[in-house]
Design a protein around this motif. Structure first.
Motif, short mmCIF file in Angstrom:
data_model
loop_
_atom_site.label_atom_id
_atom_site.label_comp_id
_atom_site.label_asym_id
_atom_site.label_seq_id
_atom_site.Cartn_x
_atom_site.Cartn_y
_atom_site.Cartn_z
N LEU A 128 40.86 39.76 35.89
CA LEU A 128 39.84 38.85 36.42
C LEU A 128 40.47 37.64 37.08
CD1 LEU A 128 37.16 38.92 33.56
CD2 LEU A 128 36.93 39.86 35.87
N PHE A 129 41.45 37.04 36.41
CA PHE A 129 42.08 35.85 36.97
C PHE A 129 42.97 36.20 38.16
CE2 PHE A 129 40.98 33.91 32.83
CZ PHE A 129 40.39 32.75 33.30
N SER A 130 43.61 37.36 38.13
CA SER A 130 44.45 37.78 39.27
C SER A 130 43.60 37.96 40.52
CB SER A 130 45.18 39.09 38.93
OG SER A 130 46.04 38.91 37.84
N PHE A 131 42.45 38.62 40.34
CA PHE A 131 41.56 38.83 41.48
C PHE A 131 41.04 37.48 41.99
CE2 PHE A 131 37.39 39.78 43.36
CZ PHE A 131 37.78 40.72 44.32
N ALA A 132 40.68 36.60 41.04
CA ALA A 132 40.20 35.27 41.43
C ALA A 132 41.29 34.50 42.17
CB ALA A 132 39.76 34.49 40.19
N GLY A 133 42.56 34.74 41.80
CA GLY A 133 43.67 34.07 42.49
C GLY A 133 43.73 34.45 43.96
N GLY A 134 43.49 35.72 44.27
CA GLY A 134 43.49 36.15 45.67
C GLY A 134 42.34 35.54 46.45
N ILE A 135 41.14 35.56 45.85
CA ILE A 135 39.97 34.99 46.52
C ILE A 135 40.14 33.49 46.73
CG2 ILE A 135 37.50 34.59 46.35
CD1 ILE A 135 38.16 37.48 46.84
N SER A 136 40.59 32.80 45.69
CA SER A 136 40.73 31.34 45.79
C SER A 136 41.81 30.96 46.80
CB SER A 136 41.04 30.73 44.42
OG SER A 136 42.23 31.29 43.87
N ALA A 137 42.87 31.78 46.92
CA ALA A 137 43.90 31.51 47.92
C ALA A 137 43.32 31.57 49.32
CB ALA A 137 45.05 32.51 47.78
N ALA A 138 42.44 32.54 49.56
CA ALA A 138 41.79 32.66 50.87
C ALA A 138 40.87 31.46 51.12
CB ALA A 138 41.00 33.96 50.94
N ILE A 139 40.13 31.05 50.10
CA ILE A 139 39.20 29.92 50.25
C ILE A 139 39.97 28.63 50.53
CG2 ILE A 139 37.54 28.47 49.01
CD1 ILE A 139 36.65 31.04 47.54
N VAL A 140 41.07 28.42 49.80
CA VAL A 140 41.90 27.23 50.03
C VAL A 140 42.47 27.26 51.45
CG1 VAL A 140 44.03 26.05 49.37
CG2 VAL A 140 42.47 26.89 47.60
N THR A 141 42.91 28.41 51.90
CA THR A 141 43.47 28.54 53.25
C THR A 141 42.44 28.18 54.31
OG1 THR A 141 44.98 30.30 52.52
CG2 THR A 141 44.58 30.12 54.88
#
Length: 284
Positions: A128-141
């Motif tokens: 769950l946190f790994s997937f959230a890490g990918g999504i949040s990286a895109a949002i931050v970008t």
């Protein structure tokens, strides 16, 4: 900074909750990949690749020189940058974030198996946190990109696509106030786009520069022959030196308009350079 704050938050959360996860699971959700992804948007993958390695090493230091997290963040950052190196739409960054999130799940699972520290509950939280890490990286970008564009004058392909829309304010002004220049600019944009494609240059940048290279003519549109009507040429009534001054001033005026409307340094460079510095032989 984001990594250090995330570690502090995760440790505090780990002590106060009983939800079945440990702080290590939260670490998989830290959007370290956003650094390399943001760099890739402006400087390309060749710069983002070593940047991802450096960021992973720095992040690992915060985790007490953890080899596992260094490897996780390095691979995640490199793949995140790779998947957005050619994106032109903001939504493509989100799709890259989803892909990165799924990829992060695989890396996290491999790391946990390697460490022999695996269990159904922990694997679920890690995923769950790994997937959230990918999504949040895109949002931050996506959030950081416009700020970097404004602060440092960079122009990404996403921004170029916005400027290529002929409904942009400057293009509407050209169409109404200087229709001849508008037609000329659209034709030039199409020509240089085709030429750039043939030689492997940035066709999108070439087209946008073609659209905006003559925006300085908005200040005195009737002094340029493509906007004159009924065969009346203002230059027949003024001195050659004045004609030269008026015509060359459209470069300076174009740069001022480009800065006012935030077109970006690459387009400003094109406006400044599109006539060179050679002699205007007609008036000479």
């Amino acid at each position: 900074l984001i990594t250090q704050l995330s570690v502090t938050f995760a440790d505090a959360l780990d002590e106060k909750t009983s939800m079945g996860f440990v702080s290590e699971s939260i670490f998989f959700g830290i959007p370290v990949a956003a650094g390399a992804m943001s760099i890739c948007q402006f400087l390309g993958f060749t710069v983002a690749f070593p940047f991802a390695i450096v960021m992973a090493v720095i992040a690992a230091m915060i985790f007490e020189n953890s080899y596992a997290f260094c490897l996780y963040f390095m691979i995640s950052s490199i793949m995140g940058a790779y998947w957005i190196k050619n994106v032109r739409h903001r939504r493509d960054i989100i799709l890259a974030g989803i892909r990165l999130g799924l990829f992060n799940i695989c890396i996290a699972a491999i790391i946990e198996f390697y460490k022999a520290d695996i269990g159904p509950v922990k694997l679920l939280w890690d995923s769950l946190f790994s997937f959230a890490g990918g999504i949040s990286a895109a949002i931050v970008t996506i959030g950081v990109t416009p700020m970097i564009e404004m602060a440092f004058g960079f122009t990404t392909d996403s921004r170029l696509l916005e400027l290529a829309n002929l409904d942009q304010p400057l293009m509407r002004r050209l169409m109404i106030e200087a229709p001849g220049t508008y037609h000329h600019s659209v034709i030039v944009g199409s020509m240089v786009e085709a030429a750039a494609s043939e030689i492997g240059a940035n066709a999108l940048l070439a087209k946008v520069c073609g659209y905006y290279h003559d925006i300085g003519k908005l200040k005195n549109p009737l002094y340029f022959i493509e906007n004159q009507k009924h065969g009346k040429n203002i230059h027949n009534k003024i001195s050659p030196s004045m004609s030269c001054l008026v015509l060359t001033s459209h470069v300076k005026n174009g740069v001022q308009l480009a800065r006012e409307y935030g077109l970006g340094q690459e387009i400003i460079d094109c406006i400044q350079q599109h006539h060179g510095t050679s002699l205007i032989r007609f008036f000479y």
